[in-house]
Enzyme design. Structure first.
Site, PDB file in Angstrom:
ATOM      1  N   GLY A 187       0.818  -1.215   0.000  1.00 41.64           N
ATOM      2  CA  GLY A 187       0.000   0.000   0.000  1.00 41.64           C
ATOM      3  C   GLY A 187       0.848   1.259   0.000  1.00 41.64           C
ATOM      4  CB  SER A 205       2.466   3.941  -4.263  1.00 40.75           C
ATOM      5  OG  SER A 205       2.194   4.176  -5.608  1.00 40.75           O
ATOM      6  CG  ASP A 242      -0.884   5.336  -5.774  1.00 44.03           C
ATOM      7  OD1 ASP A 242      -1.301   6.074  -4.868  1.00 44.03           O
ATOM      8  OD2 ASP A 242      -1.152   4.117  -5.854  1.00 44.03           O
ATOM      9  CE1 TYR A 284      -8.049   1.579  -5.234  1.00 43.50           C
ATOM     10  CE2 TYR A 284      -8.897   1.381  -7.466  1.00 43.50           C
ATOM     11  CZ  TYR A 284      -8.264   2.116  -6.490  1.00 43.50           C
ATOM     12  OH  TYR A 284      -7.852   3.392  -6.764  1.00 43.50           O
TER      13      TYR A 284
HETATM   14  P1  ADP Z   1       1.810  -1.281  -4.194  1.00 42.61           P
HETATM   15  O1  ADP Z   1       1.790  -0.325  -5.327  1.00 42.61           O
HETATM   16  O2  ADP Z   1       1.016  -0.812  -3.033  1.00 42.61           O
HETATM   17  O3  ADP Z   1       3.184  -1.681  -3.767  1.00 42.61           O
HETATM   18  P2  ADP Z   1       0.664  -2.988  -6.191  1.00 42.61           P
HETATM   19  O4  ADP Z   1      -0.007  -4.304  -6.146  1.00 42.61           O
HETATM   20  O5  ADP Z   1      -0.045  -1.850  -6.834  1.00 42.61           O
HETATM   21  O6  ADP Z   1       1.090  -2.604  -4.696  1.00 42.61           O
HETATM   22  O7  ADP Z   1       2.055  -3.130  -6.951  1.00 42.61           O
HETATM   23  C1  ADP Z   1       2.965  -4.116  -6.557  1.00 42.61           C
HETATM   24  C2  ADP Z   1       3.503  -4.826  -7.778  1.00 42.61           C
HETATM   25  O8  ADP Z   1       4.318  -3.926  -8.537  1.00 42.61           O
HETATM   26  C3  ADP Z   1       4.426  -5.974  -7.446  1.00 42.61           C
HETATM   27  O9  ADP Z   1       3.694  -7.145  -7.214  1.00 42.61           O
HETATM   28  C4  ADP Z   1       5.281  -6.080  -8.707  1.00 42.61           C
HETATM   29  O10 ADP Z   1       4.581  -6.755  -9.724  1.00 42.61           O
HETATM   30  C5  ADP Z   1       5.393  -4.634  -9.146  1.00 42.61           C
HETATM   31  N1  ADP Z   1       6.642  -4.014  -8.689  1.00 42.61           N
HETATM   32  C6  ADP Z   1       6.778  -2.870  -7.981  1.00 42.61           C
HETATM   33  N2  ADP Z   1       8.081  -2.565  -7.798  1.00 42.61           N
HETATM   34  C7  ADP Z   1       8.810  -3.519  -8.401  1.00 42.61           C
HETATM   35  C8  ADP Z   1      10.209  -3.760  -8.582  1.00 42.61           C
HETATM   36  N3  ADP Z   1      11.124  -2.939  -8.083  1.00 42.61           N
HETATM   37  N4  ADP Z   1      10.565  -4.856  -9.272  1.00 42.61           N
HETATM   38  C9  ADP Z   1       9.654  -5.694  -9.797  1.00 42.61           C
HETATM   39  N5  ADP Z   1       8.330  -5.502  -9.657  1.00 42.61           N
HETATM   40  C10 ADP Z   1       7.891  -4.445  -8.976  1.00 42.61           C
HETATM   41 MG    MG Z   2       0.106   0.188  -6.524  1.00 41.26          MG
END
Ligand code: ADP
Ligand code: MG
Length: 388
Positions: free
Chosen positions: A125, A127, A178, A230
């Site tokens: 959560g 972002s 975000d 959501y």
């Molecule tokens: P949040 O944005 O709250 O962290 P989300 O479900 O929107 O949660 O996004 C998380 C997803 O974004 C991860 O499961 C992955 O697929 C992707 N992600 C984010 N940062 C990275 C990263 N540095 N490397 C690989 N995937 C990433």
């Molecule tokens: Mg996200």
């Protein structure tokens, strides 16, 4: 060596050549204004000190090769000209969507090698997805010869584009908060963003200067129903707006709440109540911060949590526990932050109480049989930038 220098070295280790630059974007916590950013309402996020870095170099053959330190050894290879919604699975859908959206908008992005690293917790959560999208968008536009976007108008244009990329490539119908936070937040401020007209204002917020601490409690739970729920809340808000004859729920004023509740079908009423009362809470928090009284915002945070829990129904047992225990342990206020169903809570506490609050929350999680939460203090940090 700087973090960006280490990311550049890692790029070389992955691809065998030097990168042309390193760009980064932060994760965020939203102080208040939740589930308002697709209803034309206001949000109040701050950038985290935790960032995502993207090191990149151009390729002449139109291929996009993607590597993340989170998935070492897994090199994703795609043809930029063939990118289409639904075609890419897993984490690569986020950066591939960005390349697709940039190309479609005429940004002239070609092939590239991209290596990403992050210290934003994934799926908490906070972002990480927008931090990834924005870091990659800046890298790809930078490689295409575009200067780093200096003004807010250009940054918000990129925010819209990366949001559209997330919609199209991951199916997540997120609002604009975000991506706008990753691009426009500044040190020492929360970003007051009106999502109907994308008007923004930097509101000073420096907890340490007031003897306060802002804690993030990452519950480390992700509930399976998160994305579907959501989308369902968003669809409910859109149905409510249609039924009331407005484009967005926030086209109604808080004073029209009672009328709206009377007009709406019963299942949609609590959604409207949350959105319009949240709008009032954001306004109250902004005015308290501008009056130099950050202590006074605690109460609005806790009221916002109750509204998300009872009216919008997007909390969960772990978030409710974190909030109630934090408040009982002396916090000035606390609420879930982000989309909900797991992820993180944000807690405002006196500096002298912060350690005790963190301890009590940890103890309560242990007693309830939950995984230990990660609790850390944050100060508003800088938005996206080119690092080298
Ligand atoms: P949040 O944005 O709250 O962290 P989300 O479900 O929107 O949660 O996004 C998380 C997803 O974004 C991860 O499961 C992955 O697929 C992707 N992600 C984010 N940062 C990275 C990263 N540095 N490397 C690989 N995937 C990433
Ligand atoms: Mg996200």
């Amino acid at each position: 060596m700087s973090r960006a220098g280490r990311v550049a070295d890692a790029f070389r280790a992955v691809f065998g050549t030097a990168c042309a630059g390193v760009w980064s974007a932060p994760g965020r916590v939203n102080l208040i204004g939740e589930h308002t950013d697709y209803n034309g309402g206001s949000v109040l996020p701050l950038a985290l000190p935790h960032r995502t870095w993207a090191a990149a170099a151009p390729r002449a053959d139109g291929l996009l090769r993607l590597h993340s330190a989170r998935f070492p050894g897994e090199l994703v290879q795609l043809a930029v000209a063939e990118l289409a919604p639904g075609a890419v699975r897993g984490w690569a859908a986020y950066p591939a969507g960005v390349a697709w959206a940039l190309r479609r908008a005429g940004y002239g992005t070609g092939g590239a090698d991209v290596h990403v690293e992050t210290d934003v917790p994934l799926g908490a959560g906070l972002s990480s997805s927008a931090a990834l999208e924005v870091a990659v968008a800046l890298a790809l536009t930078g490689l295409a010869g575009r200067a780093f976007p200096a003004g807010y108008a250009a940054r918000l244009q990129l925010a819209r584009l990366t949001r559209d990329a997330e919609h199209a490539f991951t199916g997540m119908p997120c609002g604009i908060m975000d991506q706008a936070a990753a691009l426009c937040c500044t040190t020492g401020h929360v970003l007051h963003l009106g999502t109907r007209d994308l008007a923004l204002r930097q509101v000073p917020f420096d907890p340490a200067a007031h003897g306060l601490r802002l804690l993030v409690v990452d519950t480390r739970v992700v509930h399976a129903l998160r994305d579907g729920a959501y989308a369902a809340r968003r669809a409910g808000c859109e149905a409510g707006a249609r039924a009331l004859g407005v484009r967005l729920l926030c086209d109604l004023t808080p004073s029209q709440l009672d009328w709206g509740l009377w007009e709406l079908a019963p299942p949609l009423r609590p959604l409207l109540r949350h959105v319009l009362t949240e709008e009032e809470r954001v306004a109250r928090v902004v005015s308290r911060l501008e009056a130099g009284d950050p202590r006074a915002v605690g109460e609005s945070l806790t009221a916002g949590h109750a509204s998300l829990r009872d009216d919008f129904a997007v909390s969960c047992a772990e978030l409710d526990l974190a909030v109630s225990v934090a408040c009982r342990a002396g916090a000035l206020g606390a609420r879930m932050t982000g989309g909900g169903f797991g992820g993180s809570a944000v807690v405002l506490a006196e500096e002298t109480d912060a350690a005790g609050v963190a301890r009590e929350v940890g103890a309560a999680f242990a007693a309830a049989g939950h995984r230990p939460p990660r609790v850390f203090a944050v100060e508003p940090a800088d938005g996206a930038r080119r690092d080298r």
